[in-house]
Each structure stands twice: as structure tokens, then as C-alpha cells.
Design an enzyme around this catalytic site. Structure first.
Site: not given
Ligand code: ASP
Length: 310
Positions: A12, A58, A91-92
Site C-alpha cells: 500500500t 503483500s 503491511t499484510d
Molecule cells: N494489501 C496491502 C499489502 O499488504 C496492504 C498494505 O500494505 O497495507 O500489500
């Protein structure tokens, strides 16, 4: 002069929304790591280099991307011009990558993971401040001679051993599963230095799955997995159970776990609770994953099984 190397993997932090009024409807992994750096005025005069290692949301993280990251880190370890590494990530699954790097890295140079909860196109994007903080943490750590792996997120620094996503959408989404963030006076936990070969020389990791114990968990899913050979030809090699409480399991699922063990599957227990994990005790029937989250325990079991291969 030495510099910080920023490795971009997507997430993200590199996401954009096409409609400014619908920032939640964004696509992760759209901007290059160079563009991310260019958007941070504090980094304008900091000696930096960038490398785009991958461009993934991610949630889709996996072995191939980890291998690309491992190659880039190994190269950077050998490059005297690089003093520290920052990895931009989603973050995932950040906690899984953090746990992998903590297991493999030899501690020669600091590695700082960072991420964002809001896309780069949001008016209140958190990525630029997180990236600036991560670079600052990486530079200071290199000067102090630190060589471990941490995550810098929402103004705090977490050891890669402890960090986990604890909130699905809050801006300050990470915690340490009960462990405190690192302060400037605390030295970073030493990484385990298992070496990159485990990752880089393994084209197909063993098949390790994660299942949860819950009300009515009768082992049906596990029995189905045991009866089924994956399309790759691999049978189930390892299983992490996200147990209730301090490592307890529904009695019916425990019977299926025993059938899995009889079939040669390595079975570990972790906890589905947010804090505390499953601490090993004398006489445990099943190995306990300690403080690691279920997803991190899965990564560790993969590494164990590779190391145990003849
Ligand atoms: N779906 C995103 C990822 O993990 C979520 C994020 O980065 O906050 O790439």
C-alpha cells in the site's frame, strides 16, 4: 561515501487510488521505489540508492519474491558502499518477511522494514513519514554498529521477532504481541544467521499449511489435505495449528493431528490469541511455536524442514 539502499517490494505504501474520494478503493504496488523516495522532501539530500525487487500486494507474498529479496540483500551485504538496507513492503504479510529475514540474516548490516496503511495518493498518506523514519533508523543503526532486522512503523520501531499486524485498518496497525517497541537505548535482538542458502537454493519449499482449532473443529480439513497430493506432486509435509488459548486443540482435531503425525507430517502448535503465543512445557505432546504468530510459525517450520532434508 556509503549510502542506505532502499529495496522496493510493493504494498500500500506504493499504492494509488484512481478516485480521490474513494481512497480505500486503491491498488497496492503501483509506484516505483524511486517515486516513493522522490515524494519525501527529508530524503532529498540523504545519500541513497534504490532497487525495485518486486511489485506485489503483500497478500500475494511468496517464496519467489522472498528469493528475489534474499538475492538483493545478499548482494548488498557484499557491497561496501551500502551501510544499511530499508525494505518497503505491504503491511499484510510484513510479519512473515520480518521473521524470515530475522532467521536468515547474518547481522552484518541493519535491515529496516517499513510500510503504510494508506496509499501514496491519499492526502494524509502515512508512507512518506514512515519511509523517512525508516531511513533515519537505518542510518543511525549503521553508525552504532547494529546489524539486526527491525520494522519502523507509525513512529515506532519493533524487533522483527515481535512485530505483527494487530489491527486491520488503524493507522497504527502493528504491535509486538506483548513485547515493547525498541527505544534508542535498547540494542536490537541478534538475527539467527541461518544463511541465505536455505532460501536461495530451494526452488520448491516443502508444503506447510496452517489450520485453526475452533468450535466443532473435527479435523475434516486436515484429513482432506492428508488424502490429497498437491498438483505440484508434493504431499503435506508440515502443519501449524493455530490453537485455542495456550496451545489447546479440539479433541477431534487432535485425533486428526495424530493421523497427520503418523503419516510423517511435522505438526507444531501456535496460538490464535493475539498475545503470549504457546510456550514450550515439559512433556508437551506437540512442539510449541513459542511467541511466533501462526503465520510466522509456518515460515519457521518451512525453514526447519528444509534444513532437515538429507
Ligand atoms: N494489501 C496491502 C499489502 O499488504 C496492504 C498494505 O500494505 O497495507 O500489500
Amino acid at each position: 561515501m556509503s549510502h542506505v539502499l532502499i529495496l522496493g517490494t510493493g504494498g500500500t505504501i506504493a499504492g494509488t487510488a484512481s478516485d480521490p474520494n474513494r481512497q480505500w478503493a486503491y491498488r497496492a504496488a503501483q509506484l516505483s521505489v524511486e517515486q516513493l523516495v522522490a515524494a519525501v522532501p527529508e530524503l532529498a539530500h540523504v545519500p541513497l540508492a534504490t532497487k525495485q525487487v518486486a511489485q506485489v500486494d503483500s497478500k500475494d507474498m511468496g517464496w519467489i519474491t522472498w528469493q528475489a529479496l534474499g538475492h538483493a540483500i545478499e548482494e548488498a551485504m557484499a557491497d561496501e558502499a551500502v551501510s544499511a538496507i530499508v525494505v518497503t513492503h505491504g503491511t499484510d504479510t510484513l510479519e512473515e518477511t520480518a521473521c524470515l529475514l530475522h532467521a536468515l540474516h547474518d547481522g552484518r548490516k541493519p535491515i529496516v522494514l517499513t510500510a503504510a496503511m494508506r496509499p501514496a495518493s491519499a492526502p494524509d498518506a502515512d508512507g512518506p513519514a514512515n519511509l523517512a523514519h525508516a531511513v533515519k533508523v537505518a542510518k543511525a543503526a549503521a553508525q552504532r554498529g547494529e546489524g539486526g532486522v527491525v520494522a519502523a512503523l507509525a513512529g515506532r520501531v519493533w524487533s522483527a521477532r515481535d512485530v505483527r499486524k494487530a489491527h486491520s485498518h488503524a493507522i497504527d496497525a502493528f504491535d509486538g504481541g506483548g513485547a515493547e517497541p525498541l527505544d534508542d537505548l535498547t540494542s536490537w535482538p541478534s538475527p539467527e544467521a541461518r544463511g541465505w542458502r536455505v532460501l536461495l537454493e530451494t526452488p520448491f519449499p516443502p508444503r506447510v499449511e496452517l489450520i485453526t482449532s475452533h468450535a466443532d473443529a473435527d479435523g475434516w480439513l486436515l484429513d482432506a489435505a492428508l488424502a490429497h497430493v498437491h498438483a505440484s506432486g508434493q504431499a503435506l509435509a508440515g502443519l501449524v495449528v493455530a490453537c485455542t488459548g495456550h496451545g489447546t486443540v479440539h479433541e477431534k482435531l487432535a485425533q486428526a493431528m495424530q493421523r497427520a503425525r503418523d503419516a510423517g507430517v511435522a505438526v507444531w502448535r501456535s496460538s490464535r490469541t493475539a498475545r503470549g503465543g504457546v510456550q514450550p512445557r515439559d512433556g508437551d505432546a506437540w512442539p510449541a511455536a513459542g511467541h511466533w504468530t501462526p503465520a510466522q510459525a509456518r515460515v519457521r517450520l518451512v525453514l526447519e524442514l528444509i534444513s532437515a532434508r538429507p
